[in-house]
Design a protein around this motif. Structure first.
Motif, mmCIF file in Angstrom:
data_model
loop_
_atom_site.group_PDB
_atom_site.id
_atom_site.type_symbol
_atom_site.label_atom_id
_atom_site.label_comp_id
_atom_site.label_asym_id
_atom_site.label_seq_id
_atom_site.Cartn_x
_atom_site.Cartn_y
_atom_site.Cartn_z
ATOM 1 N N MET A 267 0.845 -1.197 0.000
ATOM 2 C CA MET A 267 0.000 0.000 0.000
ATOM 3 C C MET A 267 0.884 1.253 0.000
ATOM 4 O O MET A 267 1.758 1.394 0.842
ATOM 5 C CB MET A 267 -0.905 0.021 1.240
ATOM 6 C CG MET A 267 -1.861 1.207 1.261
ATOM 7 S SD MET A 267 -3.086 1.113 2.578
ATOM 8 C CE MET A 267 -2.092 1.519 4.006
ATOM 9 N N THR A 268 0.674 2.143 -0.973
ATOM 10 C CA THR A 268 1.445 3.383 -1.061
ATOM 11 C C THR A 268 0.767 4.472 -0.240
ATOM 12 O O THR A 268 -0.398 4.783 -0.448
ATOM 13 C CB THR A 268 1.559 3.850 -2.527
ATOM 14 O OG1 THR A 268 2.246 2.843 -3.278
ATOM 15 C CG2 THR A 268 2.336 5.150 -2.621
ATOM 16 N N THR A 269 1.521 5.044 0.695
ATOM 17 C CA THR A 269 0.966 6.080 1.561
ATOM 18 C C THR A 269 1.768 7.373 1.434
ATOM 19 O O THR A 269 2.985 7.348 1.248
ATOM 20 C CB THR A 269 0.974 5.641 3.042
ATOM 21 O OG1 THR A 269 2.328 5.355 3.438
ATOM 22 C CG2 THR A 269 0.125 4.401 3.238
ATOM 23 N N VAL A 270 1.073 8.490 1.518
ATOM 24 C CA VAL A 270 1.694 9.807 1.413
ATOM 25 C C VAL A 270 1.251 10.651 2.605
ATOM 26 O O VAL A 270 0.069 10.652 2.971
ATOM 27 C CB VAL A 270 1.292 10.518 0.098
ATOM 28 C CG1 VAL A 270 1.918 11.915 0.023
ATOM 29 C CG2 VAL A 270 1.703 9.691 -1.113
ATOM 30 N N LEU A 271 2.193 11.360 3.210
ATOM 31 C CA LEU A 271 1.901 12.272 4.312
ATOM 32 C C LEU A 271 2.089 13.699 3.821
ATOM 33 O O LEU A 271 3.174 14.067 3.379
ATOM 34 C CB LEU A 271 2.821 11.992 5.499
ATOM 35 C CG LEU A 271 2.727 12.931 6.709
ATOM 36 C CD1 LEU A 271 1.310 12.971 7.278
ATOM 37 C CD2 LEU A 271 3.725 12.509 7.786
ATOM 38 N N VAL A 272 1.035 14.495 3.853
ATOM 39 C CA VAL A 272 1.074 15.896 3.425
ATOM 40 C C VAL A 272 1.203 16.788 4.649
ATOM 41 O O VAL A 272 0.379 16.711 5.566
ATOM 42 C CB VAL A 272 -0.202 16.276 2.642
ATOM 43 C CG1 VAL A 272 -0.191 17.762 2.296
ATOM 44 C CG2 VAL A 272 -0.331 15.438 1.381
ATOM 45 N N CYS A 273 2.236 17.622 4.680
ATOM 46 C CA CYS A 273 2.455 18.519 5.816
ATOM 47 C C CYS A 273 2.391 19.977 5.372
ATOM 48 O O CYS A 273 3.204 20.429 4.566
ATOM 49 C CB CYS A 273 3.808 18.226 6.463
ATOM 50 S SG CYS A 273 4.153 19.300 7.877
ATOM 51 N N ASP A 274 1.412 20.703 5.904
ATOM 52 C CA ASP A 274 1.256 22.132 5.617
ATOM 53 C C ASP A 274 0.498 22.741 6.791
ATOM 54 O O ASP A 274 -0.464 22.144 7.284
ATOM 55 C CB ASP A 274 0.483 22.342 4.320
ATOM 56 C CG ASP A 274 0.606 23.763 3.785
ATOM 57 O OD1 ASP A 274 0.277 24.707 4.541
ATOM 58 O OD2 ASP A 274 1.023 23.931 2.632
ATOM 59 N N GLU B 1 4.255 5.681 11.300
ATOM 60 C CA GLU B 1 3.447 5.473 10.090
ATOM 61 C C GLU B 1 4.274 5.027 8.886
ATOM 62 O O GLU B 1 3.763 4.345 8.001
ATOM 63 C CB GLU B 1 2.681 6.759 9.745
ATOM 64 C CG GLU B 1 1.723 7.187 10.837
ATOM 65 C CD GLU B 1 0.972 8.471 10.479
ATOM 66 O OE1 GLU B 1 0.989 8.869 9.299
ATOM 67 O OE2 GLU B 1 0.372 9.069 11.386
ATOM 68 N N ARG B 2 5.545 5.430 8.814
ATOM 69 C CA ARG B 2 6.448 5.097 7.717
ATOM 70 C C ARG B 2 5.814 5.333 6.339
ATOM 71 O O ARG B 2 5.730 4.426 5.506
ATOM 72 C CB ARG B 2 6.893 3.636 7.817
ATOM 73 C CG ARG B 2 7.550 3.276 9.128
ATOM 74 C CD ARG B 2 8.843 3.985 9.366
ATOM 75 N NE ARG B 2 9.871 3.641 8.390
ATOM 76 C CZ ARG B 2 11.142 4.034 8.487
ATOM 77 N NH1 ARG B 2 11.518 4.814 9.486
ATOM 78 N NH2 ARG B 2 12.011 3.692 7.570
ATOM 79 N N PRO B 3 5.356 6.563 6.046
ATOM 80 C CA PRO B 3 4.780 6.830 4.719
ATOM 81 C C PRO B 3 5.829 6.682 3.623
ATOM 82 O O PRO B 3 7.026 6.869 3.870
ATOM 83 C CB PRO B 3 4.294 8.287 4.836
ATOM 84 C CG PRO B 3 5.176 8.890 5.887
ATOM 85 C CD PRO B 3 5.423 7.789 6.874
ATOM 86 N N ASP B 4 5.377 6.349 2.426
ATOM 87 C CA ASP B 4 6.293 6.193 1.299
ATOM 88 C C ASP B 4 6.823 7.540 0.820
ATOM 89 O O ASP B 4 7.908 7.613 0.233
ATOM 90 C CB ASP B 4 5.577 5.495 0.142
ATOM 91 C CG ASP B 4 5.162 4.082 0.512
ATOM 92 O OD1 ASP B 4 6.044 3.224 0.644
ATOM 93 O OD2 ASP B 4 3.955 3.857 0.687
ATOM 94 N N LEU B 5 6.045 8.602 1.047
ATOM 95 C CA LEU B 5 6.423 9.937 0.579
ATOM 96 C C LEU B 5 5.903 10.977 1.553
ATOM 97 O O LEU B 5 4.777 10.864 2.050
ATOM 98 C CB LEU B 5 5.834 10.190 -0.812
ATOM 99 C CG LEU B 5 5.971 11.604 -1.400
ATOM 100 C CD1 LEU B 5 7.430 11.959 -1.648
ATOM 101 C CD2 LEU B 5 5.170 11.724 -2.699
ATOM 102 N N VAL B 6 6.724 11.992 1.833
ATOM 103 C CA VAL B 6 6.309 13.140 2.645
ATOM 104 C C VAL B 6 6.362 14.382 1.768
ATOM 105 O O VAL B 6 7.400 14.688 1.174
ATOM 106 C CB VAL B 6 7.225 13.334 3.872
ATOM 107 C CG1 VAL B 6 6.810 14.587 4.647
ATOM 108 C CG2 VAL B 6 7.190 12.115 4.782
ATOM 109 N N LEU B 7 5.240 15.086 1.660
ATOM 110 C CA LEU B 7 5.196 16.387 0.988
ATOM 111 C C LEU B 7 5.241 17.443 2.079
ATOM 112 O O LEU B 7 4.317 17.558 2.884
ATOM 113 C CB LEU B 7 3.920 16.524 0.154
ATOM 114 C CG LEU B 7 3.799 15.589 -1.055
ATOM 115 C CD1 LEU B 7 2.439 15.759 -1.717
ATOM 116 C CD2 LEU B 7 4.909 15.846 -2.060
ATOM 117 N N SER C 287 11.318 6.761 -8.031
ATOM 118 C CA SER C 287 12.743 6.811 -7.706
ATOM 119 C C SER C 287 13.011 6.128 -6.373
ATOM 120 O O SER C 287 14.042 5.486 -6.183
ATOM 121 C CB SER C 287 13.240 8.259 -7.659
ATOM 122 O OG SER C 287 12.650 8.969 -6.592
ATOM 123 N N SER C 288 12.059 6.242 -5.449
ATOM 124 C CA SER C 288 12.204 5.590 -4.145
ATOM 125 C C SER C 288 12.170 4.078 -4.299
ATOM 126 O O SER C 288 12.991 3.351 -3.753
ATOM 127 C CB SER C 288 11.082 6.048 -3.208
ATOM 128 O OG SER C 288 11.141 5.349 -1.979
#
Length: 203
Positions: A1-8, A46-52, A121-122
């Motif tokens: 499962m690909t997970t993304v964490l958005v931080c703003d 959580e170990r997300p695959d990507l952090v924005l 790329s990851s």
């Protein structure tokens, strides 16, 4: 499962980006955070695959949060979120390990492409320090003026301000900047500065 964490820290921006990322094929879960401190606390769990990560936020800020995150977790994949032109913040973040950047007002297609490339790329085995490695091949040959213009850009100076420092007209600075972009294969100032760090022209 690909997970993304958005931080703003801005709720409206955070939600807009979360929706755009959620529409990217292959992304199954998108979570949100309101500060760099929150990302640092949640990432190990959580170990997300990507952090924005937003570049500029209250507290430790996105640049410092990215630096700490990649230092503690070299496998972390971080892409910076910018509002308008912020070459200084972007360059500092990329030199600390972020993989790239995307503008908050980018189209959904641009956001999707950036997220897809970062995730690809990851998964292809690049670690979190990838952007600090110099590109392959020989570095482009910059003239002294081009180097000086690049240095000014890295300090967030406008073309007019760079011109005053170097006793050049703004038009002359723009000419050097165009040549610089062409040599570095950069689309804009932020990318030129990021490439400058990666090639070792900036420190």
């Amino acid at each position: 499962m690909t997970t993304v964490l958005v931080c703003d820290d801005a709720p409206l921006a955070r939600e807009a980006i979360r929706r755009a990322v959620g529409a990217v094929p292959g992304v199954e879960r998108v979570t949100a955070a309101g500060s760099g401190e929150e990302v640092l606390a949640r990432f190990p769990i959580e170990r997300p695959d990507l952090v924005l990560m937003d570049v500029r936020m209250p507290g430790i800020g996105g640049v410092e949060a990215s630096r700490r995150l990649v230092a503690a977790h070299p496998d972390a994949t971080v892409v910076m979120l910018t509002m308008g032109e912020d070459p200084d913040g972007v360059a500092r973040a990329i030199s600390s390990g972020a993989r790239g950047y995307v503008a908050k007002d980018a189209s959904r297609e641009e956001v999707a492409a950036t997220v897809a490339m970062a995730l690809a790329s990851s998964k292809n085995g690049a670690d979190g320090r990838a952007q600090r490695v110099r590109p392959s091949g020989s570095p482009p040959a910059l003239t002294e003026r081009e180097q000086q213009v690049l240095d000014g850009m890295s300090r967030g100076k406008s073309n007019a301000e760079i011109g005053r420092e170097l006793y050049l007209s703004e038009d002359t600075v723009k000419t050097h900047a165009r040549r610089l972009f062409r040599k570095l294969a950069a689309a804009d100032r932020a990318q030129a500065v990021a490439l400058g760090f990666r090639w070792g022209f900036l420190r």
